[in-house]
Design a protein around this motif. Structure first.
Motif, short mmCIF file in Angstrom:
data_model
loop_
_atom_site.label_atom_id
_atom_site.label_comp_id
_atom_site.label_asym_id
_atom_site.label_seq_id
_atom_site.Cartn_x
_atom_site.Cartn_y
_atom_site.Cartn_z
N VAL A 83 24.53 -15.77 -7.31
CA VAL A 83 25.50 -16.86 -7.24
C VAL A 83 25.71 -17.33 -5.80
O VAL A 83 25.82 -18.54 -5.54
CB VAL A 83 26.84 -16.42 -7.86
CG1 VAL A 83 27.90 -17.51 -7.69
CG2 VAL A 83 26.66 -16.10 -9.34
N THR A 84 25.77 -16.40 -4.85
CA THR A 84 26.14 -16.75 -3.47
C THR A 84 24.95 -16.83 -2.52
O THR A 84 25.16 -17.10 -1.33
CB THR A 84 27.14 -15.72 -2.92
OG1 THR A 84 26.53 -14.42 -2.90
CG2 THR A 84 28.39 -15.66 -3.76
N SER B 103 36.55 -4.95 -2.76
CA SER B 103 35.36 -5.78 -2.94
C SER B 103 35.24 -6.79 -1.80
O SER B 103 34.13 -7.10 -1.35
CB SER B 103 35.42 -6.50 -4.29
OG SER B 103 36.45 -7.47 -4.33
N PHE B 104 36.36 -7.31 -1.33
CA PHE B 104 36.37 -8.22 -0.18
C PHE B 104 35.83 -7.51 1.05
O PHE B 104 34.99 -8.06 1.79
CB PHE B 104 37.79 -8.71 0.08
CG PHE B 104 37.92 -9.59 1.29
CD1 PHE B 104 37.80 -10.96 1.17
CD2 PHE B 104 38.16 -9.05 2.54
CE1 PHE B 104 37.91 -11.78 2.29
CE2 PHE B 104 38.28 -9.85 3.66
CZ PHE B 104 38.16 -11.22 3.54
N LEU B 105 36.30 -6.29 1.30
CA LEU B 105 35.87 -5.54 2.48
C LEU B 105 34.38 -5.23 2.42
O LEU B 105 33.66 -5.34 3.43
CB LEU B 105 36.68 -4.25 2.58
CG LEU B 105 36.51 -3.41 3.85
CD1 LEU B 105 36.90 -4.20 5.08
CD2 LEU B 105 37.33 -2.13 3.75
N TRP C 179 37.11 -19.10 1.31
CA TRP C 179 36.66 -17.71 1.38
C TRP C 179 37.23 -16.84 0.27
O TRP C 179 36.58 -15.89 -0.18
CB TRP C 179 36.99 -17.13 2.76
CG TRP C 179 36.11 -17.66 3.84
CD1 TRP C 179 36.47 -18.46 4.88
CD2 TRP C 179 34.69 -17.45 3.97
NE1 TRP C 179 35.38 -18.77 5.66
CE2 TRP C 179 34.28 -18.16 5.13
CE3 TRP C 179 33.75 -16.74 3.24
CZ2 TRP C 179 32.95 -18.17 5.55
CZ3 TRP C 179 32.43 -16.75 3.66
CH2 TRP C 179 32.05 -17.46 4.80
N ILE C 180 38.44 -17.14 -0.18
CA ILE C 180 39.00 -16.39 -1.30
C ILE C 180 38.15 -16.62 -2.55
O ILE C 180 37.85 -15.67 -3.30
CB ILE C 180 40.46 -16.79 -1.54
CG1 ILE C 180 41.34 -16.24 -0.41
CG2 ILE C 180 40.95 -16.27 -2.89
CD1 ILE C 180 42.78 -16.73 -0.46
N LEU C 181 37.76 -17.87 -2.78
CA LEU C 181 36.91 -18.17 -3.94
C LEU C 181 35.54 -17.50 -3.81
O LEU C 181 35.06 -16.84 -4.74
CB LEU C 181 36.73 -19.68 -4.08
CG LEU C 181 37.91 -20.47 -4.67
CD1 LEU C 181 37.64 -21.96 -4.56
CD2 LEU C 181 38.15 -20.07 -6.12
N ARG C 182 34.94 -17.65 -2.64
CA ARG C 182 33.58 -17.13 -2.45
C ARG C 182 33.56 -15.60 -2.51
O ARG C 182 32.62 -15.02 -3.04
CB ARG C 182 33.03 -17.63 -1.12
CG ARG C 182 31.58 -17.22 -0.88
CD ARG C 182 31.01 -18.01 0.27
NE ARG C 182 29.65 -17.58 0.59
CZ ARG C 182 28.89 -18.16 1.50
NH1 ARG C 182 29.34 -19.21 2.16
NH2 ARG C 182 27.66 -17.72 1.75
N MET D 42 32.96 -22.11 -9.04
CA MET D 42 33.67 -21.69 -7.83
C MET D 42 32.88 -22.05 -6.58
O MET D 42 33.47 -22.49 -5.57
CB MET D 42 33.93 -20.18 -7.89
CG MET D 42 34.96 -19.78 -8.92
SD MET D 42 34.97 -18.00 -9.29
CE MET D 42 35.32 -17.31 -7.68
N ILE D 43 31.57 -21.90 -6.63
CA ILE D 43 30.73 -22.25 -5.47
C ILE D 43 30.74 -23.76 -5.25
O ILE D 43 30.82 -24.23 -4.10
CB ILE D 43 29.29 -21.74 -5.68
CG1 ILE D 43 29.29 -20.21 -5.78
CG2 ILE D 43 28.40 -22.19 -4.53
CD1 ILE D 43 29.87 -19.49 -4.58
N LEU D 44 30.67 -24.52 -6.33
CA LEU D 44 30.73 -25.98 -6.20
C LEU D 44 32.06 -26.41 -5.58
O LEU D 44 32.11 -27.31 -4.73
CB LEU D 44 30.55 -26.65 -7.56
CG LEU D 44 29.17 -26.47 -8.22
CD1 LEU D 44 29.17 -27.08 -9.62
CD2 LEU D 44 28.08 -27.10 -7.37
N LEU D 45 33.14 -25.74 -5.99
CA LEU D 45 34.45 -26.04 -5.42
C LEU D 45 34.48 -25.65 -3.94
O LEU D 45 35.11 -26.34 -3.12
CB LEU D 45 35.53 -25.29 -6.19
CG LEU D 45 36.98 -25.54 -5.75
CD1 LEU D 45 37.31 -27.03 -5.77
CD2 LEU D 45 37.95 -24.77 -6.63
N CYS D 46 33.80 -24.58 -3.58
CA CYS D 46 33.71 -24.17 -2.17
C CYS D 46 33.04 -25.27 -1.34
O CYS D 46 33.48 -25.55 -0.21
CB CYS D 46 32.91 -22.87 -2.04
SG CYS D 46 33.81 -21.39 -2.54
#
Length: 331
Positions: free
Chosen positions: A300-301, A250-252, A227-230, A44-48
């Protein structure tokens, strides 16, 4: 040297805070996390990075021919590393402008691209926060969650209003800043040079805004996907640990935690982001689960950005500097 020490301190704090929160149970919670989830998160990060590369090339417009797709990807990865390794992410925009400048993109254009990129991010977070507010109307929220939503809404709309005011009254701000520089005894040649740079930036930013509407919509769509992926990494970490927390919350929590990390002026918000997320997440899922999820999320991030982006940063910025020094030595 001082920045390197600050980064090391931040990295230690980023690891110690979750461990201290979860105690001895943190390791048992981590050992129960399915390893099959980690490759998905890293993918997902690579796709970001790929999405951000496409966004960068679209914003460059006719200047994209000066930067190859591979170099564009390198710019994105190096900039992400600089964001994570410098206080308040201050090295990110400087890295973007330096790398684009080495490929023939004028500083005014590269700074306008960065500003448009940030504006797109702000619009996404406003839309996401508005959607969460609408969703919250149909939910029974605790006083803590209501407070978080109010603070987030006020801060985001305050940022939008500030951007609108700056755009609307930029001429007045230029005149006031000029008067301030005169009182600070800044030389007229320096004032004129800064004024020319500012006017060049405004012209380049206006040109960026005049990109085809379809291009701007595509840029915003890529921003949303990124941002949805990250921001799904923490949700997937909690899900893998068996916690039942809705994606919106979790987003908030991530948005508030990373904002607190930026205001702390620590490299990548290390320590501050962990402390804030732990304070918000522990009451919902328990201390040990929160600690394990935070460690996975930041691995991961944050750590992945440092480990993978660091060599790219050195390759694109360190090697040219080394070659320049070698030429000076030979001369």
């Amino acid at each position: 040297m001082s920045r390197a020490i600050l980064l090391v301190i931040g990295l230690l704090a980023a690891v110690l805070i979750p461990w201290l929160l979860g105690g001895s149970e943190t390791w048992s919670r981590l050992s129960g996390f399915p390893l099959s989830g980690l490759p998905v998160m890293f993918a997902m990060i690579l796709l970001c990075w790929v999405l951000n590369t496409l966004r960068l090339r679209l914003l460059l417009g006719d200047q994209r021919t000066k930067v190859s797709p591979i170099k564009s990807l390198g710019v994105v990865m190096a900039a992400e590393f600089a964001y994570c390794a410098t206080p308040g992410g201050s090295g990110g925009p400087l890295t973007i402008m330096a790398l684009l400048g080495r490929n023939g993109v004028r500083p005014a254009r590269s700074s306008a691209v960065f500003a448009m990129d940030q504006l797109s991010d702000l619009l996404f977070f406003l839309c996401a926060l508005s959607a969460i507010l609408i969703y919250a109307l149909f939910q029974h929220l605790s006083q803590r969650m209501e407070w978080l939503l109010i603070v987030s809404a006020v801060s985001m709309f305050g940022g939008l209003i500030s951007c609108v005011l700056v755009a609307r009254y930029h001429r007045l701000l230029i005149r006031l800043s000029g008067r301030l520089l005169i009182r600070l005894n800044v030389q007229s040649t320096t004032r004129m040079r800064w004024a020319r740079k500012l006017l060049s930036f405004l012209a380049a930013f206006t040109d960026t805004l005049k990109l085809p509407f379809q291009t701007l919509i595509t840029v915003f769509g890529l921003t949303c996907l990124h941002w949805i992926l990250r921001y799904s990494v923490l949700y997937l970490a909690l899900h893998g640990l068996g916690a039942d927390l809705q994606w919106a919350w979790s987003f908030l929590i991530q948005m508030l935690s990373l904002s607190a990390g930026q205001f702390s002026l620590l490299p990548g918000g290390a320590g501050a982001a962990e402390l804030t997320s732990a304070a918000l997440l522990a009451p919902m899922v328990g201390k040990s689960t929160a600690a394990a999820a935070i460690l996975i999320w930041r691995a991961v991030t944050y750590y992945f950005y440092l480990l993978v982006g660091g060599p790219v940063f050195l390759l694109m910025l360190g090697r040219p500097l080394l070659m320049k020094l070698m030429k000076l030595k030979q001369a």
